[in-house]
Each structure stands twice: as C-alpha cells, then as structure tokens.
Design an enzyme around this catalytic site. Structure first.
Site, PDB file in Angstrom:
ATOM      1  N   GLU A  19       0.853  -1.167   0.000  1.00 30.21           N
ATOM      2  CA  GLU A  19       0.000   0.000   0.000  1.00 30.21           C
ATOM      3  C   GLU A  19       0.891   1.218   0.000  1.00 30.21           C
ATOM      4  O   GLU A  19       2.063   1.126   0.273  1.00 30.21           O
ATOM      5  CB  GLU A  19      -0.934  -0.074   1.177  1.00 30.21           C
ATOM      6  CG  GLU A  19      -0.740   0.801   2.380  1.00 30.21           C
ATOM      7  CD  GLU A  19       0.618   1.201   2.741  1.00 30.21           C
ATOM      8  OE1 GLU A  19       0.721   2.375   3.079  1.00 30.21           O
ATOM      9  OE2 GLU A  19       1.564   0.442   2.669  1.00 30.21           O
ATOM     10  N   LYS A 294      -7.034   6.147   0.671  1.00 29.47           N
ATOM     11  CA  LYS A 294      -6.523   5.094   1.543  1.00 29.47           C
ATOM     12  C   LYS A 294      -6.829   3.730   0.925  1.00 29.47           C
ATOM     13  O   LYS A 294      -7.751   3.574   0.150  1.00 29.47           O
ATOM     14  CB  LYS A 294      -7.174   5.183   2.927  1.00 29.47           C
ATOM     15  CG  LYS A 294      -7.003   6.546   3.601  1.00 29.47           C
ATOM     16  CD  LYS A 294      -5.571   6.792   4.039  1.00 29.47           C
ATOM     17  CE  LYS A 294      -5.431   8.140   4.735  1.00 29.47           C
ATOM     18  NZ  LYS A 294      -5.355   9.281   3.825  1.00 29.47           N
ATOM     19  N   ASP A 295      -6.069   2.738   1.377  1.00 31.59           N
ATOM     20  CA  ASP A 295      -6.139   1.405   0.813  1.00 31.59           C
ATOM     21  C   ASP A 295      -7.426   0.658   1.100  1.00 31.59           C
ATOM     22  O   ASP A 295      -8.165   0.981   2.011  1.00 31.59           O
ATOM     23  CB  ASP A 295      -4.998   0.570   1.378  1.00 31.59           C
ATOM     24  CG  ASP A 295      -3.855   0.490   0.406  1.00 31.59           C
ATOM     25  OD1 ASP A 295      -4.000   1.010  -0.688  1.00 31.59           O
ATOM     26  OD2 ASP A 295      -2.827  -0.091   0.761  1.00 31.59           O
ATOM     27  N   LYS A 296      -7.598  -0.431   0.329  1.00 29.73           N
ATOM     28  CA  LYS A 296      -8.718  -1.320   0.584  1.00 29.73           C
ATOM     29  C   LYS A 296      -8.403  -2.272   1.728  1.00 29.73           C
ATOM     30  O   LYS A 296      -9.087  -2.287   2.739  1.00 29.73           O
ATOM     31  CB  LYS A 296      -9.073  -2.133  -0.666  1.00 29.73           C
ATOM     32  CG  LYS A 296     -10.188  -3.143  -0.393  1.00 29.73           C
ATOM     33  CD  LYS A 296     -10.545  -3.959  -1.614  1.00 29.73           C
ATOM     34  CE  LYS A 296     -11.652  -4.958  -1.239  1.00 29.73           C
ATOM     35  NZ  LYS A 296     -12.067  -5.782  -2.379  1.00 29.73           N
TER      36      LYS A 296
END
Length: 662
Positions: A19, A294-296
C-alpha cells in the site's frame, strides 16, 4: 551506516501486501470520478484499488509533480451511458475469482529487481513475518495539515434547530422511496411522483416535504388537493444538474456549507467508500472531498467533507452500512483539498515472526534512526504481465500504436474470462467494436480505449486514448518516472553509500541546489534528493547524472527535451528524498496462540468499550506490532521491507506460497 544488497529470505507464507501512504492526484476532478469497473483493477492500470487478496494498489502520481487542472476529451454522451450501465458482476463473485486466479496471474508479474528496488540501508539479518494476514492487522490514521492524527471517537450529532426530526427517515414507505429515487435519477418517464397524505395534518405534510427534499436532492415538492385528498407532489427542480448541485436555499446561511466528518472504514478503498456513501445519500460522488486516498485491505481512518449534507443524515448511515462508521461531525466553510495532509500514522502487525528479540531490536532501531530507501513500491507498477511503466514509456516516445497494443494485446497470466476474450478478439480482428462487445462492462481502461478507437478510428489513437480519464492516463507516465527514479537511487547508493557527496542535490525551500565540497559536512543523507526526470529539474553533478542520460537514451528519450507534443504528457519533473526516517516509531513483540484474534483495539473497539487484548508471556506464535508515521507519497511497505529484508513483490510471495489469505 551500511548498505546491503537484496538477499533471498525464506518466508513461511507469502502474505505480504502493499500500500502507499497517500496518493496525491494531479487532477482533483478526475480523482473524484465515479469508481471504475472491476476490470480496471485487474487490467493494465490497477487504478481504482479493488484489491487482490493482499491489497495491491497503484498509487497516484507523486505529490510534487505538477499537473494542470481539468480534463480533456470528455464525452458527455459517454458519461451518461456509463451512469446507466450496470456493473454486471457482484463483489462476492469478483473475490471468488480472484482467489482462484490471482496466484497464477502473479507468476508473470514483476519482482522488485524488475523495477530497480535492490538496496537496503541496514546491516541486520532479515527475518520472516506475515503482513496483512488479517486486514485488521494494518491500520492507517490520517495526519491532518495541523499535525493532528484523525481518530473516530465521537458519534454525536451537532445540535441544530434547522434539522428536521428523525421522522423524515421513516415517514416514507419503501415503495415511495423507490419511486422517488427513480424520478430523481431520471430512470422512468414520470415527471412527478404524488404521495397521498394519510392522517392529514400540517405537521405530517411538513415531515413529508422535509423527507423528500433531504433524502432526494434535486427534487422539489408542493401540496395539491385531488378529489378531496391531500397529496405531496415531488418534481425536478433544475434538471440533471440538480443532483450535483444541492439546492442552495435549503441550507441555513449561518452554517458552514461543508459537513466534515471522520470516516472509519474496513476493507474498502476511499473511492469505493465514497461511491457507497453517495448511493445511500442519493448524491453525486463529486460533492465529497478528501485529502488523500486510503487502501482497501486495511482499516483506515480519515477526514472527509461533503457539500450541504447534514450531520444528521450522515449519522443515520451508521444504522445502514457495514464496515463503515462516521463521526466527529462539524460544519466548515471550506472543503478538503487533495495533498493537504501531513501524512499517515500506521499501526502494523507482522504475525508469526521468526526473528529473535535481538534481531527485531536491531531492525527497529535501524528503522527509527536511519530509516529506509524511499523507493516507489511495487503497486506503483501494476500487477499484470504488462507493467504500467512500459505504457508510460511508449507514451513519452510518441509510439501510439505500441500504447494501444500494450493495453489491448493478449498477455500471460490469468485474467477475467471476458478480458481474455476481448483481447483474443482484438488480436484476431483488430476491430474495436467487435472487441468491445466481448466486455460486459465498458468502463475499464480496455473498454474506454476500444470505445475511443470506435469513435475516432484506428488512425487517431491519440484522441481514442484521450477518452480515458486524464488522471488515469497520467498514471502511466508517472509510473515510468518512478521506474527511472528507483533505478537511479539504487545506483546512487551503490556508488556513494549513505553519506552526502559533492554534486548531490538538496532542497532549499522548493529549489534544488548542489552540495559543494566545502559544505558537504553541513548535510546528512536525509537531506539528499534525486529528481524524477522532466524539463524543469536539474540532475546531480556526479556519475549518476550520466546514468540518468544513459537510461533515457536507451529508452529512446531525450533527457534534454522532456516536453511532449501533447501538453498533458510533458513532464516537468520533481524532487524526492532518497532516505525517509519515520517519525513516532514504537514497537513491541507479543505472544499469541490464536491466529484469528485481533492484537490491538481499533477506534470502533474503543467506542464500544472493548478491553484491550491481554497477552500471555508465552504463546504458540510471536508477532511484531509496530507504529510509525510517514509523510505523503511514501510507502509503508518499503519501511516494512527494510525491517524484514525481503522482496515485497507479489510474484515473490506467490512463488513462496500460492495459497492466499482465507
């Protein structure tokens, strides 16, 4: 300080995910477009972060790279068609297919060596560990422009006499809501919807008026008498633009136009989350703003702002949505802007570590005191057999036939069946319309390019490619810049080590200047920057300058002329620090027996009053829990790579173990 080469490290399980710390997009409008379809993520670009099991994402262009606002080659009819298009695939089906095919696909993916990631700064012995075995092992808290770390710790709604009562959420039946939504979204030929007022009173009529106006932006209401009965009639106030521009007169003048709130989300990327919120609120996604994506595959906490939606309505979503929590509401005059954040704070658990306490201590002390090489992480370059930097290089070379072929040609590795058929049809017929018919959804990069080729013809690939959103197109050339930068920083560290040398570059304000012999002792390695190639940067005055020139020359590019015939693809360049030292670094090693138990409390756990986990002095497994803060546009996985001394590429992980997270 020592620097070491990459060495092979055995891992028990290949569960490392990647990420980035925040992708700062160059075009805000493009960034906020409606989330692209699933095939975009598994195809060339990996842009919209519907992650493989490990959470692989491609970040946006570097924060320092300047880019002009706005988009070109937009097509209104295309956008309208996409609005109406059904996804055709469920998220559950998507994830099942990923589990079956992803490991096979990654056999043809990239390793760190392929993208120039070859050096470490520390000399400690590496050890193995499992990253993101559970998405709750990776928690990201945004750091705002004031330096405050965002936390969800207050679910209360600001008291406002202007807000309607809670009855607005229950006064309409499900059937009435369905009809109103279809009217709002122009999904039928009705020009109005009439709702009979049962138990007619002025108070009841007022609540229905308020419910329609607050739940269905873009609709106006009026009261009518029909055959002795009272009806509330809903109709469109301002055509299709009303959805994107909530009514101004319905918002109190004394209240800030934007409701700011903290969004806590689990296993959803930011764009996906905003699209879910917009669907529930029945508004366009572009009325939301934020400072970074933002990341999953993580738990993330960040600030969001939305135009003229009340805290009351937002708080109501907490009753409807899974894996989301909204709170810390306030009304402000201004939206949020991409890139305004100071960075992110990470809480990361590496499970089942093999390192001794001494190894862990050495690794974490090195991270705290020296830092890590500020490489662009693997997700920057895509996960398929055709890396994004290759497409970027072809764009810069003005080789448009190659751009088209790289995106559309058949490729090694597993892909979704419809993409395979689309590519096969393209290879066989070179007929964009025929290949497009093989796609159940058209919003992936392949579908957009094929639609462009159908519209503009095979002799105008530039215009066809221009149909792809600008932000997505720029991602390719920024990927190439990152590829060059990674290779050059590895050469710089190999040649000169971890100390400033004459001819290096440092920043004074926003201006790059050379390090001279007489002032070399005034700087540390943490001051040294290196350029991403472009027309508005200078290069070091030592051997690495020639290395830049040789690399670009080998790619048939002129380092002295990075302006492109098409202005969008002209690279101005930027500067990036070569070593990053994380802030607020802390760590502890904990013992545990159950791999499924969480090893720390989240914000929601704390809100619900859950006690923090208690650890035994001994256990079947050991985990390293680490906390650290990073500035924007840096990669937490590159920090973790430095600690573990391991290749973070998914190809490497899947070769070690092709069984992905369950």
């Amino acid at each position: 300080m020592e620097m070491t080469e990459v060495t092979g490290v055995s891992l028990k399980r290949g569960s490392v995910a990647v990420e980035d710390n925040d992708r700062v997009a160059p075009a805000e409008e493009a960034k906020r477009q409606k989330i692209l379809d699933h095939c975009l993520t598994k195809s060339q670009s990996e842009l919209e972060h519907v992650s493989p099991p490990s959470g692989v994402n491609v970040p946006e262009p570097p924060e320092a790279v300047s880019a002009r606002e706005g988009t070109k080659n937009s097509d209104v009819q295309l956008e309208e068609e996409e609005e109406e298009e059904e996804d055709g695939l469920s998220e559950e089906g998507e994830e099942e297919e990923e589990a079956e095919s992803f490991a096979d696909m990654m056999k043809h993916g990239l390793t760190e060596l392929d993208v120039g990631i070859t050096k470490f700064v520390s000399s400690h012995q590496g050890f193995s560990g499992i990253l993101k075995e559970r998405y709750s092992d990776f928690v990201v808290h945004e750091i705002g422009k004031d330096g405050r770390i965002s936390h969800l710790d207050d679910l209360s709604v600001p008291v406002d006499e202007e807000d309607p009562t809670e009855d607005v959420f229950t006064v309409l039946t499900a059937e009435e809501k369905q009809r109103l939504e279809e009217l709002q979204l122009f999904k039928n030929k009705e020009t109005s919807v009439a709702i009979e007022v049962i138990e007619d009173t002025k108070e009841k009529r007022t609540i229905i008026h308020q419910a329609i106006k607050s739940l269905f932006p873009g609709l106006e209401t009026k009261t009518e008498d029909r055959e002795g009965k009272k009806y509330i009639v809903a109709y469109h106030a301002a055509g299709k633009k009303a959805l994107a521009n909530p009514r101004k007169h319905s918002w109190p003048k004394s209240r800030g136009s934007y409701c700011h709130f903290v969004l806590y989300k689990e296993n959803k990327d930011t764009m996906d989350a905003i699209n879910v919120l917009s669907k529930y609120l029945r508004v366009k996604p572009n009325i939301f703003s934020y400072m970074g994506t933002k990341d999953k595959r993580a738990i993330t906490v960040q600030e969001i702002a939305v135009l003229k939606i009340t805290a009351q309505r937002l708080a109501h979503l907490n009753k409807c949505l899974m894996n989301f929590k909204l709170g810390n509401f306030s009304y402000q005059k201004n939206p949020l802007k991409l890139g305004e954040l100071q960075g992110n704070h990470f809480t990361v658990v590496l499970r089942n570590i093999t390192g001794t306490d001494e190894q862990v201590q050495q690794a974490m002390n090195s991270l705290k005191e020296i830092g890590f090489i500020n490489y662009y992480g693997m997700q920057r370059f895509g996960t398929t057999a055709v890396p994004t930097y290759q497409v970027g290089r072809a764009i810069l070379q003005n080789s448009w036939t190659e751009v088209m072929d790289l995106i559309l040609k058949p490729r090694s590795g597993a892909e979704k069946g419809y993409l395979v058929k689309c590519r096969e049809e393209w290879a066989k017929t070179k007929d964009p319309a025929a290949a497009l018919r093989k796609l159940p959804v058209k919003r992936c990069v392949e579908g957009q390019l094929l639609r462009g080729l159908s519209k503009y013809g095979m002799k105008n690939i530039v215009s066809a490619f221009g149909i792809i959103p600008r932000n997505n197109r720029l991602m390719y050339i920024h990927s190439y810049q990152s590829y060059v930068w990674n290779n050059m920083v590895s050469k710089r560290i190999e040649e000169y080590g971890l100390r400033p040398v004459p001819g290096d570059l440092v920043l004074k304000g926003a201006t790059a200047t050379y390090v001279d012999e007489e002032d070399v002792n005034n700087y540390s390695i943490h001051d040294v920057v290196m350029p991403l190639p472009g027309f508005d940067v200078i290069y070091p005055k030592h051997k690495i300058s020639e290395a830049y020139r040789e690399m670009l020359t080998a790619d048939n590019l002129d380092i002295d002329n990075m302006r492109h015939k098409i202005r969008d693809y002209s690279l101005s360049g930027a500067y990036r620090k070569i070593i990053i030292r994380p802030q607020n670094v802390s760590w502890e090693v904990v013992a545990y027996d159950d791999p499924k138990i969480p090893l720390f409390n989240t914000d929601v756990d704390n809100l619900e009053g859950k006690p923090p986990p208690v650890f035994a002095s001994e256990g079947k497994y050991r985990a390293l829990k680490m906390d650290f803060s990073l500035p924007p546009s840096t990669y937490a996985t590159m920090a973790i790579r430095e600690v573990l001394k391991m290749d973070t590429s998914i190809k490497n992980q899947t070769q070690l173990n092709t069984t992905w997270l369950r």
